[in-house]
Structure formats: C-alpha cells, structure tokens
Write an enzyme that holds these catalytic residues in place. Structure first.
Site, PDB file in Angstrom:
ATOM      1  CB  SER A   1       0.164   5.368   1.779  1.00 21.41           C
ATOM      2  OG  SER A   1       1.568   5.364   1.558  1.00 21.41           O
TER       3      SER A   1
ATOM      4  N   PRO B   1       0.785  -1.235   0.000  1.00 24.50           N
ATOM      5  CG  PRO B   1       0.198  -0.788   2.223  1.00 24.50           C
ATOM      6  CD  PRO B   1       1.011  -1.732   1.373  1.00 24.50           C
ATOM      7  CE1 TYR B   2       6.272   4.941   1.559  1.00 25.05           C
ATOM      8  CE2 TYR B   2       7.104   4.668  -0.680  1.00 25.05           C
ATOM      9  CZ  TYR B   2       7.119   5.338   0.537  1.00 25.05           C
ATOM     10  OH  TYR B   2       7.963   6.412   0.708  1.00 25.05           O
ATOM     11  N   GLY B   3       2.582   2.932  -2.361  1.00 26.32           N
ATOM     12  CA  GLY B   3       2.285   3.841  -3.461  1.00 26.32           C
ATOM     13  C   GLY B   3       0.964   4.571  -3.275  1.00 26.32           C
TER      14      GLY B   3
END
Length: 247
Positions: free
Chosen positions: A158, A154-156
């Site tokens: 976020s 989910p980093y991208g």
C-alpha cells in the site's frame, strides 16, 4: 499557511498538525470520527476538526468543502491518514504471516485507506489548488525496506503504491504551481500502529515529533518550488544541508 492534515487525531498526523499550528498555521485535521477530530483540534491553536473517511468519495468531498470554507482556502494538503499491519495481524512483529494467509477483506481495507485514500483526497483538492494558482501536497510514506519486508502484506504494497502515486502526481503537476513531495519518519515510530506485544523501551523507536521540523519547513517560504523530493525526517538536517548546497 492553511493546511489540511488527514488522519490528524493521533500519531504522525497529530504531531505534524501540532507543529504546524505552533508556528501560526491554520490547520484542519481530519478523522473518521468528527467528534474526536473536533476534540483533538480544540487542543491546538487555530485548528479545526473535520470528519473524513478517506475511503469514501462523498465523505472526502464534504470534508474538503468544509475545510476549505472554515480555513478560507487550503495551501497545503498533508496526505497522512492510514492504517497499519496491526489491523491485519495484531502480532505482525513477533508472529508474521505469509501473504497467502492475509484475508482478502483485510487486504482491501488497507489498500483502500493507504493508497486509494491518498488518491481520492488529492484528486478532490488539486483542481481547487490549480484554480487558486498553486498549492503544496505532502504524501507521508515509509522506508523502502518496510515495503519489501516479509510479513508486511498489505501494508508494504500500500505504501509502495502511494509512493509511486506521489511521483506520478509530481510529474503530472510539474510547472503548474502545485508541488508534491514525500515525507517519511525514517524508522519505526511510536504510534498506535505498533503491536501491543512489542517492547518499545530502549529499542531506538522514533517519536512522532520527528516529523515536526520537516513539515514546518515544507510549509515555509523557503520550500516554495521544492518538488518531487523524498525527505526522511530522521535525516532532515543533513538532507536540508545537501539540498541547500544544490541550489
């Protein structure tokens, strides 16, 4: 200049806090561990450490109160606290996993820190800045390509969300005296977010110190009124020349 840097105990946050403190700014840096924040701050001139969990509203409120009191106000917020893909998949660079393989609790943890955290801290501090007549907010972001990269859920998402949030904050605050800008390194950077199984020598990774010159400039008189800009630290020199030519 009185500056609050969230997630300031390591990586980009520490690099920015160090650069600001070196120019004479009074800096409050935060970390989930108050003891560690105080220990790191002790190594910087005029700095103070404050415990803050950006995911927790009450922790954010207490930390902003404490930082405001210790510094005698806050002129600039640097929204930097975040966690990366390493917390979801320790081998994300060499063994990326599809979004359907990401545990829901890991997804929520990254969104709560990287997106909701930016919102909570900015929401807490903005009314104070408005009441005092102005202020500056700098939200730390990443390359657009990383937001769309395979294996980066989910980093991208976020960081894509926090970038959208930044532009909406800028729209909401236009003309109020509180400015909002985005700052990003401009490439993979040597921080604790990189996986341990990736060789860093000779691969062109940026150093965290790349964030120093642009954050110092954003805190300067020259940047008063600069609003809703997206600054890539690795290209700051060219960006600044282009910006100056438009003035």
């Amino acid at each position: 200049m009185k500056v609050l840097v969230t997630g300031g105990t390591s990586g980009l946050g520490l690099a920015m806090a160090s650069a600001l403190a070196a120019t004479g700014a009074s800096v409050a840096l935060t970390g989930r561990s108050g003891e560690r924040a105080e220990s790191v701050a002790a190594g910087l001139p005029g700095a103070t450490g404050v415990e803050m969990d950006v995911r927790d509203e009450s922790s954010v409120a207490r930390a902003v109160d404490r930082a405001w009191s210790r510094l005698g106000g806050i002129d600039m917020l640097v929204n930097n606290a975040g966690i990366g893909m390493r917390t979801v998949n320790p081998h994300f660079m060499t063994q990326p996993q599809g979004f359907w393989e990401v545990p829901s609790d890991a997804f929520r943890a990254v969104i709560d820190t990287n997106l909701t955290g930016y919102f909570l801290v900015a929401r807490e501090i903005t009314p104070r800045m408005l009441a005092s007549g102005g202020g500056r907010i700098v939200n730390i972001s990443i390359n657009h390509s990383t937001m769309r990269r395979a294996g980066f859920v989910p980093y991208g998402p976020s960081r894509a969300g926090s970038e959208a949030l930044s532009h909406i904050m800028a729209a909401d605050l236009r003309g109020t005296g509180v400015t909002v800008n985005l700052l990003l390194p401009g490439g993979a950077t040597l921080t604790g977010m990189l996986p341990q199984d990736v060789a860093t020598e000779g691969h062109g990774f940026l150093r965290p110190e790349v964030m120093g010159p642009p954050i110092v400039w954003l805190a300067s008189d020259d940047a008063a009124g600069v609003h809703d800009e997206r600054i890539v630290a690795a290209e700051f020199g060219q960006w600044l020349r282009d910006w100056e030519s438009r003035q």
